[in-house]
Write a protein that holds these residues in place. Structure first.
Motif, PDB file in Angstrom:
ATOM      1  N   ASN A 193      15.571  -5.059  -5.525  1.00 34.19           N
ATOM      2  CA  ASN A 193      15.543  -3.624  -5.204  1.00 34.19           C
ATOM      3  C   ASN A 193      14.148  -3.139  -4.793  1.00 34.19           C
ATOM      4  O   ASN A 193      13.874  -1.936  -4.791  1.00 34.19           O
ATOM      5  N   ASP A 194      13.263  -4.065  -4.449  1.00 28.85           N
ATOM      6  CA  ASP A 194      11.891  -3.705  -4.045  1.00 28.85           C
ATOM      7  C   ASP A 194      11.932  -2.927  -2.724  1.00 28.85           C
ATOM      8  O   ASP A 194      12.659  -3.308  -1.803  1.00 28.85           O
ATOM      9  N   PRO A 195      11.170  -1.833  -2.615  1.00 30.08           N
ATOM     10  CA  PRO A 195      11.205  -1.024  -1.395  1.00 30.08           C
ATOM     11  C   PRO A 195      10.398  -1.601  -0.228  1.00 30.08           C
ATOM     12  O   PRO A 195      10.237  -0.929   0.801  1.00 30.08           O
ATOM     13  N   ILE A 196       9.882  -2.810  -0.346  1.00 30.34           N
ATOM     14  CA  ILE A 196       9.094  -3.409   0.732  1.00 30.34           C
ATOM     15  C   ILE A 196       9.908  -3.421   2.031  1.00 30.34           C
ATOM     16  O   ILE A 196      11.116  -3.679   2.020  1.00 30.34           O
ATOM     17  N   ALA A 197       9.231  -3.136   3.158  1.00 31.31           N
ATOM     18  CA  ALA A 197       9.937  -3.045   4.442  1.00 31.31           C
ATOM     19  C   ALA A 197       9.011  -3.512   5.570  1.00 31.31           C
ATOM     20  O   ALA A 197       7.780  -3.489   5.428  1.00 31.31           O
ATOM     21  N   PRO A 198       9.595  -3.953   6.685  1.00 35.07           N
ATOM     22  CA  PRO A 198       8.760  -4.359   7.829  1.00 35.07           C
ATOM     23  C   PRO A 198       7.814  -3.239   8.251  1.00 35.07           C
ATOM     24  O   PRO A 198       8.189  -2.067   8.286  1.00 35.07           O
ATOM     25  N   GLY A 199       6.567  -3.629   8.543  1.00 31.12           N
ATOM     26  CA  GLY A 199       5.539  -2.656   8.921  1.00 31.12           C
ATOM     27  C   GLY A 199       4.657  -2.232   7.784  1.00 31.12           C
ATOM     28  O   GLY A 199       3.590  -1.627   8.007  1.00 31.12           O
ATOM     29  N   LEU A 224       0.839  -1.194   0.000  1.00 30.72           N
ATOM     30  CA  LEU A 224       0.000   0.000   0.000  1.00 30.72           C
ATOM     31  C   LEU A 224       0.877   1.249   0.000  1.00 30.72           C
ATOM     32  O   LEU A 224       1.757   1.409   0.846  1.00 30.72           O
ATOM     33  N   GLY A 225       0.636   2.119  -0.963  1.00 31.89           N
ATOM     34  CA  GLY A 225       1.447   3.330  -1.090  1.00 31.89           C
ATOM     35  C   GLY A 225       2.658   3.149  -1.969  1.00 31.89           C
ATOM     36  O   GLY A 225       3.337   4.124  -2.299  1.00 31.89           O
ATOM     37  N   LYS A 226       2.950   1.882  -2.345  1.00 34.39           N
ATOM     38  CA  LYS A 226       4.098   1.597  -3.205  1.00 34.39           C
ATOM     39  C   LYS A 226       3.674   0.664  -4.339  1.00 34.39           C
ATOM     40  O   LYS A 226       4.434  -0.176  -4.807  1.00 34.39           O
ATOM     41  N   GLU A 227       2.395   0.826  -4.775  1.00 32.85           N
ATOM     42  CA  GLU A 227       1.824  -0.105  -5.744  1.00 32.85           C
ATOM     43  C   GLU A 227       2.643  -0.199  -7.039  1.00 32.85           C
ATOM     44  O   GLU A 227       2.736  -1.257  -7.664  1.00 32.85           O
ATOM     45  N   LYS A 228       3.235   0.911  -7.454  1.00 34.08           N
ATOM     46  CA  LYS A 228       3.961   0.914  -8.724  1.00 34.08           C
ATOM     47  C   LYS A 228       5.388   0.406  -8.587  1.00 34.08           C
ATOM     48  O   LYS A 228       6.085   0.231  -9.590  1.00 34.08           O
ATOM     49  N   GLU A 229       5.835   0.213  -7.348  1.00 31.57           N
ATOM     50  CA  GLU A 229       7.221  -0.181  -7.138  1.00 31.57           C
ATOM     51  C   GLU A 229       7.366  -1.581  -6.564  1.00 31.57           C
ATOM     52  O   GLU A 229       8.418  -2.198  -6.701  1.00 31.57           O
ATOM     53  N   SER A 230       6.332  -2.092  -5.883  1.00 32.42           N
ATOM     54  CA  SER A 230       6.435  -3.381  -5.213  1.00 32.42           C
ATOM     55  C   SER A 230       5.578  -4.424  -5.910  1.00 32.42           C
ATOM     56  O   SER A 230       4.500  -4.128  -6.436  1.00 32.42           O
ATOM     57  N   PHE A 231       6.074  -5.655  -5.862  1.00 34.39           N
ATOM     58  CA  PHE A 231       5.307  -6.778  -6.423  1.00 34.39           C
ATOM     59  C   PHE A 231       5.799  -8.072  -5.787  1.00 34.39           C
ATOM     60  O   PHE A 231       6.984  -8.230  -5.487  1.00 34.39           O
ATOM     61  N   GLY A 232       4.871  -9.010  -5.567  1.00 35.16           N
ATOM     62  CA  GLY A 232       5.208 -10.332  -5.067  1.00 35.16           C
ATOM     63  C   GLY A 232       3.995 -11.232  -5.142  1.00 35.16           C
ATOM     64  O   GLY A 232       2.920 -10.829  -5.601  1.00 35.16           O
ATOM     65  N   VAL A 233       4.175 -12.445  -4.719  1.00 35.89           N
ATOM     66  CA  VAL A 233       3.089 -13.430  -4.725  1.00 35.89           C
ATOM     67  C   VAL A 233       3.002 -14.070  -3.342  1.00 35.89           C
ATOM     68  O   VAL A 233       4.035 -14.469  -2.779  1.00 35.89           O
TER      69      VAL A 233
END
Length: 289
Positions: free
Chosen positions: A221-227, A193-202
């Motif tokens: 290089n995905d910006p996904i982070a804890p929280g 959420l808030g990074k829809e264009k940058e993050s992806f996974g299954v």
């Protein structure tokens, strides 16, 4: 005859004694000093009165105490009934208040989601949860007669629950996220959420020992982070976009060091499901887009 004569004598003696006491009372008058026979008679009569009066007082007091005890018992019975009625009404009130609060949250969620996405939401009650570890499906009280179709997504205001796996005329079965594994054919494509264009996974699988989901195929290089809040991306034409899946606990390096994996805490409470929503896309009549 002898008994009658004896009783008659006793009766006469009692009469004489009473008359004697009365005469003594009149004869004493205002005298301050009495003779010893007079003192003896008065003391004897007082002793006789005490002997008869005290037991009579005890008996009268006993009956009064019994009457008071009965009144106290009746009052206690009324208090017990009142306490039971209060407890019953309190439970009923708390149940209604909790149900109203839950339904209000459901309504707010439905209205909020309709503003964000053009989806219809069919509310359903959970009527059964399978205890079979090899078929942990959830039964809801909406079926094909209500417009339910296979592969429609099921959610709660907290998050994604699963997809409809079987449809009957009046009931349907839902396969929850807790049944996801490597062999599952329908896996949610996810983003942050808030990074829809940058993050992806299954969302790959669920681990019952930890109660966590595993998200795979995340770019290095995905910006996904804890929280972060993980939601469905809408890709794959099964899970509609914007459904909350859970929050990121941690991320790790994946296979061969080329991708990342993330550990996700599911948002939905699978142990306390009461009402759920079946999501329908009005443009296609199905759950995906």
């Amino acid at each position: 005859m002898f008994n009658w004569m004896r009783n008659k004598r006793m009766f006469v003696l009692m009469i004489v004694f009473i008359v004697f006491v009365a005469v003594m009372g009149f004869s004493i008058g205002d005298r301050k000093k009495l003779t010893w026979p007079e003192n003896f008679v008065l003391d004897s009569s007082a002793l006789a009165q005490e002997v008869f009066y005290r037991p009579a007082g005890y008996i009268a007091g006993l009956f009064k105490d019994l009457s008071n005890l009965h009144d106290v018992y009746k009052e206690n019975e009324q208090l017990r009934l009142a306490a039971a009625a209060y407890a019953r009404d309190s439970i009923k009130y708390n149940f209604i208040e909790s149900e109203n609060k839950r339904l209000q949250e459901d309504l707010d969620f439905k209205n909020r989601q309709k503003l964000l996405y053009q989806y219809n939401y069919i509310i359903a009650q959970v009527v059964a949860v399978s205890s079979n570890p090899y078929d942990a499906t959830i039964r809801i009280n909406q079926g094909s007669k209500d417009g339910i179709k296979p592969n429609m997504v099921v959610v709660t205001p907290k998050g994604l629950v699963g997809i409809v796996s079987r449809v009957d005329p009046f009931y349907s079965s839902v396969m929850p996220l807790t049944e996801l594994n490597e062999n599952s054919t329908s896996k949610p494509a996810a983003t942050v959420l808030g990074k829809e264009k940058e993050s992806f996974g299954v969302i790959e699988s669920y681990h019952s020992d930890t109660g966590k989901l595993t998200m795979t195929k995340i770019a290095e290089n995905d910006p996904i982070a804890p929280g972060d809040t993980v939601i469905t991306s809408g890709l794959g034409n099964v899970f509609p976009r914007g459904m909350v899946i859970g929050k990121v606990d941690s991320k790790q390096v994946g296979d061969f060091g080329l991708t990342l994996t993330a550990t996700i805490t599911p948002a939905a409470d699978f142990d306390h499901l009461t009402e759920v929503f079946v999501v329908e896309n009005p443009e296609t009549g199905e759950s995906g887009q």
